[in-house]
Design an enzyme around this catalytic site. Structure first.
Site, PDB file in Angstrom:
ATOM      1  N   GLY A 219       0.824  -1.200   0.000  1.00 59.57           N
ATOM      2  CA  GLY A 219       0.000   0.000   0.000  1.00 59.57           C
ATOM      3  C   GLY A 219       0.857   1.249   0.000  1.00 59.57           C
ATOM      4  O   GLY A 219       2.034   1.207  -0.350  1.00 59.57           O
TER       5      GLY A 219
ATOM      6  N   HIS B  34       2.411   4.916  -4.807  1.00 62.22           N
ATOM      7  CA  HIS B  34       2.929   6.107  -5.468  1.00 62.22           C
ATOM      8  C   HIS B  34       3.158   5.792  -6.944  1.00 62.22           C
ATOM      9  O   HIS B  34       2.792   4.701  -7.412  1.00 62.22           O
ATOM     10  CB  HIS B  34       4.213   6.585  -4.776  1.00 62.22           C
ATOM     11  CG  HIS B  34       5.230   5.480  -4.558  1.00 62.22           C
ATOM     12  ND1 HIS B  34       5.805   4.785  -5.598  1.00 62.22           N
ATOM     13  CD2 HIS B  34       5.738   4.951  -3.418  1.00 62.22           C
ATOM     14  CE1 HIS B  34       6.644   3.897  -5.117  1.00 62.22           C
ATOM     15  NE2 HIS B  34       6.622   3.953  -3.784  1.00 62.22           N
TER      16      HIS B  34
ATOM     17  N   HIS C  55       4.532   2.413  -7.978  1.00 66.96           N
ATOM     18  CA  HIS C  55       3.561   1.320  -8.043  1.00 66.96           C
ATOM     19  C   HIS C  55       2.711   1.421  -9.305  1.00 66.96           C
ATOM     20  O   HIS C  55       2.404   0.409  -9.940  1.00 66.96           O
ATOM     21  CB  HIS C  55       2.630   1.345  -6.818  1.00 66.96           C
ATOM     22  CG  HIS C  55       3.343   1.143  -5.513  1.00 66.96           C
ATOM     23  ND1 HIS C  55       3.572   2.172  -4.624  1.00 66.96           N
ATOM     24  CD2 HIS C  55       3.874   0.030  -4.944  1.00 66.96           C
ATOM     25  CE1 HIS C  55       4.200   1.693  -3.547  1.00 66.96           C
ATOM     26  NE2 HIS C  55       4.413   0.404  -3.713  1.00 66.96           N
TER      27      HIS C  55
ATOM     28  N   GLY D  50       9.219  -4.043  -8.314  1.00 67.75           N
ATOM     29  CA  GLY D  50      10.127  -2.956  -8.662  1.00 67.75           C
ATOM     30  C   GLY D  50      11.582  -3.354  -8.494  1.00 67.75           C
ATOM     31  O   GLY D  50      11.929  -4.126  -7.604  1.00 67.75           O
ATOM     32  N   GLN D  51      12.433  -2.814  -9.359  1.00 66.66           N
ATOM     33  CA  GLN D  51      13.876  -3.047  -9.218  1.00 66.66           C
ATOM     34  C   GLN D  51      14.457  -2.291  -8.035  1.00 66.66           C
ATOM     35  O   GLN D  51      15.582  -2.565  -7.630  1.00 66.66           O
ATOM     36  CB  GLN D  51      14.603  -2.634 -10.505  1.00 66.66           C
ATOM     37  CG  GLN D  51      14.334  -3.570 -11.660  1.00 66.66           C
ATOM     38  CD  GLN D  51      15.140  -3.217 -12.892  1.00 66.66           C
ATOM     39  OE1 GLN D  51      15.947  -2.291 -12.873  1.00 66.66           O
ATOM     40  NE2 GLN D  51      14.913  -3.945 -13.984  1.00 66.66           N
TER      41      GLN D  51
ATOM     42  N   SER E 279       9.661   5.860  -2.848  1.00 66.98           N
ATOM     43  CA  SER E 279       9.480   4.857  -1.797  1.00 66.98           C
ATOM     44  C   SER E 279       8.381   5.337  -0.873  1.00 66.98           C
ATOM     45  O   SER E 279       8.269   6.532  -0.594  1.00 66.98           O
ATOM     46  CB  SER E 279      10.775   4.691  -0.991  1.00 66.98           C
ATOM     47  OG  SER E 279      10.501   4.016   0.231  1.00 66.98           O
TER      48      SER E 279
END
EC number: 6.3.2.1
Lengths: 308, 308
Positions: free
Chosen positions: A35, A38, A41, A160-161, A198
């Protein structure tokens, strides 16, 4: 305007929502998140959509207690389900699976990450880098991702990387346990000034946010200096980190893309990964970038390489 | 006369053979074995058939190196694929998945059961009973069963109660990792004289085979004496085992049906499990039976219980 995605708080509702797609043989995409969504995502959701076409895209929203250690930010980790549903609506997500802790761990959350229940054991790759600072973290991550894969049965899952070691471990898990899920890594999304997006950035005050830029600056510096070798790359990055007084370095490491140790000496032209973790105030931040060791940034010829 | 089942030596062939059933929504049944099939395995196949109707029943035949410890019988474990195919034909099995070690572990078999790859960690239930004598055994079992579940994607999987702890752990794994597989335990098949069927029985010579009967005799004795309490049950079983000179006892334990410790004192009428492991010559044998502690075998009244 797009419709809000359907919210599934239970396993049963999730299964019912995916049954039609399953019967019709349409592929299912999953973006597992904690959750506090941002733009990073959102980019994962777009990647999932590109892979499954008219199949359903599921976003899971679950702050997994099993991957938090003692003294970490489990309690204060941001919970923003309503705003998350808005992001998912904008991105055309079909289903948001937002279960309670009890729904995911009906037997309770085991004390310590690998006791009391059957879990996934990361192996040696789970104890380096992040794993050294956060014992049990990756056992918790892999266990919950295995559960989510079991409940959603996705064809494709996108991560995500930015959480590079997590991505590598989930890839290995999918292969080693034959989970039948295509694990896709999507590029890190950054602010204009370089800060990797993040959910934890919202813990930073203005001054800390400025200091936090040292992480991406250090990685860029390493990328540039890598043309001259491994030691110059590490030195350049360390100089950037040292200059930021509020940045308390946890680790700065250069590894193979698979997170193994680099050979010594490093053959020119070796592809590698530089990874950093640091605390800014009480906030722990991580970042990473690819780099190439022993080759100039712009198509250096073998002749020129001989100079270093 | 029945047709021989189709032999699938690779993941790809297995997937192709199951694709039609999957598309048609027919349930898939799996009986994981290490081969050397006997009537006990045949009963598992019949149980799987009863559960999936006209869906395909898959028998996997794979001697999993990851679950064997050093000095155990990996090398001499019987490999009898041709005879196994005959058993499967008689029982109407549709697909026999008999992969090579390389097909299951393309990255090689990790040295030690939980290093080098992502594995399944059994938790505390993996270190008692069998786990105490065979460190790493259940991590190896759960990891390969997770792989088989991933490759076959069964709706139902059938295991024998003879490997009672294995069955309990696989049940927990399916629940804890949300594998979506209905794990069914089938009753132990015995010879007329009580010996539990096992592929390892073929290691025994005639004299050892006679001595090995002490295991089932001990369990029966425990069942009978359990009416008088836990201690009498254990005493009765131990007496049987002591009388068999060639039987080298590893453990004899009475636990809850879920393999937890019994409460002390044990409330009358408590359902429990008695488990035994012993070496006869170089052959390690295990067996177990249900029992009820503190109640006479034939509907004892509370009054009568008061006498003991």
């Amino acid at each position: 305007m797009t419709d809000r995605p359907v919210l599934a708080p239970t396993r049963g509702e999730l299964a019912a929502l995916l049954a039609d797609a399953r019967r019709a043989g349409r592929p299912v995409g999953l973006v597992p998140t904690m959750g506090a969504l941002h733009e990073g995502h959102a980019s994962l959701v777009r990647e999932a959509r590109a892979r499954v076409g008219d199949g359903p895209v599921v976003v899971s929203v679950f702050v997994n207690p099993l991957q938090f250690g003692e003294g970490e930010d489990l309690d204060r980790y941001p919970r923003t389900l309503d705003a998350d549903l808005d992001v998912c609506a904008r991105e055309g997500v079909d289903v948001v699976f937002a279960p309670s802790v009890e729904e995911v761990y009906p037997g309770g959350v085991p004390a310590g990450s690998t006791s009391g229940m059957v879990t996934v054991e990361p192996g040696p790759l789970g104890s380096v880098l992040e794993g050294r600072s956060r014992p049990g973290h990756f056992a918790g991550v892999l266990t919950v991702v295995a559960k989510l894969f079991g409940l959603v049965r996705p064809d494709v899952a996108v991560f995500g990387q930015k959480d590079y070691q997590q991505l590598a471990l989930i890839r290995r898990m999918a292969a080693d346990l034959c989970l039948g899920v295509d694990v896709v890594g999507a590029e890190t999304v950054r602010e204009a000034d370089g800060l990797a997006l993040s959910s934890r950035n919202r813990y930073l005050d203005d001054e800390q946010r400025t200091e936090a830029l040292a992480l991406s600056r250090a990685l860029h510096a390493a990328q540039e200096a890598a043309a001259y070798g491994l030691a110059p790359a590490l030195d350049a990055a360390r100089a950037e980190l040292r200059a930021a007084k509020a940045v308390d370095l946890d680790y700065l490491e250069v590894t193979t893309p698979g997170l193994d140790s680099l050979p010594d000496p490093v053959p020119p032209g070796t592809e590698a990964r530089v990874l950093v973790a640091a605390r800014v105030g009480t906030t722990r931040l991580i970042d990473n970038m690819p780099l190439r060791i022993g080759a100039a940034p712009h198509d250096q010829t073998p002749d020129q390489q001989g100079d270093h």
